[in-house]
Design a protein around this motif. Sequence first.
Motif, short mmCIF file in Angstrom:
data_model
loop_
_atom_site.label_atom_id
_atom_site.label_comp_id
_atom_site.label_asym_id
_atom_site.label_seq_id
_atom_site.Cartn_x
_atom_site.Cartn_y
_atom_site.Cartn_z
N CYS A 198 5.89 -2.93 9.66
CA CYS A 198 6.79 -2.73 10.61
C CYS A 198 6.93 -3.53 11.69
N VAL A 199 5.38 -4.12 12.08
CA VAL A 199 5.14 -5.07 12.97
C VAL A 199 5.87 -6.32 12.83
N TYR A 200 5.69 -7.01 11.58
CA TYR A 200 6.17 -8.28 11.30
C TYR A 200 7.35 -8.14 10.31
N ASP A 201 7.26 -7.68 9.30
CA ASP A 201 8.36 -7.60 8.18
C ASP A 201 9.68 -7.31 8.71
N GLU A 202 9.58 -6.29 9.79
CA GLU A 202 10.85 -5.56 10.40
C GLU A 202 10.83 -6.17 11.69
N SER A 239 11.05 1.80 18.50
CA SER A 239 10.14 2.97 18.68
C SER A 239 9.27 2.91 17.84
N ARG A 240 9.41 2.41 16.66
CA ARG A 240 8.28 2.54 15.52
C ARG A 240 7.43 1.56 15.84
N VAL A 241 7.83 0.38 16.37
CA VAL A 241 6.61 -0.63 16.68
C VAL A 241 5.85 -0.08 17.79
N TYR A 242 6.17 0.50 18.78
CA TYR A 242 5.48 1.19 19.88
C TYR A 242 4.45 2.03 19.23
N GLU A 243 5.03 2.89 18.39
CA GLU A 243 3.91 3.77 17.53
C GLU A 243 2.98 3.04 16.87
N GLN A 244 3.15 1.85 16.51
CA GLN A 244 2.24 1.17 15.46
C GLN A 244 1.23 0.69 16.62
N ALA A 245 1.89 0.46 17.96
CA ALA A 245 0.74 -0.42 19.02
C ALA A 245 -0.30 0.82 19.35
N PHE A 252 1.15 -0.92 9.18
CA PHE A 252 1.19 -1.53 10.24
C PHE A 252 1.92 -3.06 10.13
N LYS A 253 1.53 -3.95 9.24
CA LYS A 253 2.16 -5.27 9.17
C LYS A 253 3.66 -5.20 8.65
N ASN A 277 -1.52 -14.97 9.54
CA ASN A 277 -1.89 -14.01 10.70
C ASN A 277 -3.06 -13.29 9.97
N VAL A 278 -3.72 -12.48 10.95
CA VAL A 278 -4.67 -11.44 10.53
C VAL A 278 -4.15 -10.19 11.07
N TRP A 279 -4.73 -9.32 10.15
CA TRP A 279 -3.95 -7.80 10.15
C TRP A 279 -5.19 -6.63 10.18
N PRO A 280 -5.06 -5.73 10.91
CA PRO A 280 -6.10 -4.44 10.44
C PRO A 280 -6.25 -4.09 9.12
N LYS A 281 -7.12 -3.57 8.66
CA LYS A 281 -7.19 -3.37 7.14
C LYS A 281 -6.76 -2.01 6.99
N ASN A 282 -6.95 -1.02 8.00
CA ASN A 282 -7.11 0.31 7.63
C ASN A 282 -5.91 1.12 8.15
N LEU A 283 -4.61 0.23 8.65
CA LEU A 283 -3.61 0.67 9.12
C LEU A 283 -2.43 0.58 8.15
N GLN A 284 -2.01 1.58 7.51
CA GLN A 284 -1.04 1.38 6.47
C GLN A 284 0.38 1.41 7.13
#
Length: 331
Positions: free
Chosen positions: A144-148, A59-65, A141-142, A132-139
């Motif tokens: 949750c999406v990658y580390d978890e 659910s948290r990954v979908y919220e990040q999406a 995000f990385k 990888n490349v990551w969005p700069k202004n989404l605290q």
Amino acid sequence: MSYEGKSLPFSEIPLVDFGRFLNGNDKDKVEIAEQIGSACRNVGFFYIKNHGISSDLISRVYEQARRFFSLPIEEKMLIYIGLTSLNRGYTPIYEEKLSLKGDLKEGFDCANELEENDVDRVERGAQLHGPNVWPKNLQGFKECVYDEYYLSVLKLAHRLLKSFALALNLPENYFESITQKPMGTLRLLYYPPQPPIIDPDQLGCGSHTDYECFTLLSQSNEKGLQVQNVLGEWIEAPPIDGTFVVNIGDMMARWTNGVFISTVHRVINTSGRERYSIPFFFGPDYFTKIECLKTCINEKNPPKYAPITAGDYLVSRFNDTYKYRQVEDTL
């Protein structure tokens, strides 16, 4: 046990309780591997439940999406997939061309997080290795999406691969030595509602087979995935709460000499609402030689495919698919 692929005219996608493989005894493992092997030979798709990844994390990954795809297009294009050769970052609508006119979806790709000077990239030419490349202004995000999530689904993919090995009459750890630095790509996908009059040349995701060994797909609560059987019928693969959809990709079909089948599928978002999905595409180490497994060859089923390295195969398929990789003919 027979290992000759059949591809039956199925009418539904099998559901497998993978918890029995993860937590059961040797007999449970063999029985679940046989169920998975049957699905891979006859359908190419199946669902798994009791897979060990929490619903809260999903659910948290979908919220990040949702957070990412809600960003202004100018901000998303700062990490446009065409700015790097690693096939990572943001894919705008129509960029991926599985439909003739381009797909009605946006995406974000990340893969195995490696250094820019990764030894296989620098010394051996592994084109898809790197950071990888990551969005700069989404605290967050990385994290949750990658580390978890990425690392959790990667662990599940390794476990699923053990069941494939048993289903192919191979030792359970057969693939372990060639999946130490695997090519696993995670995608966040956003599908806007499909217009009421559907253009067959412009679907959410056009008819295709996947490229890697297999895919672990999380679907949101909106349907859209359709799988084609040998009669040409499109079979719905709707979301089932608490499951992943697993499907065989072309690399595994080559590896198994066609015993495991890579089945054509597509996505049409007919819900009238936004649709999200999160596929994870799993492949072996870059320089793994994909050649027919000995348990999948006999007099009736001689080798069908020439050997090829996994990385070269994947690069060739990306070159065919992504607009940014295709040079226009100016003559």
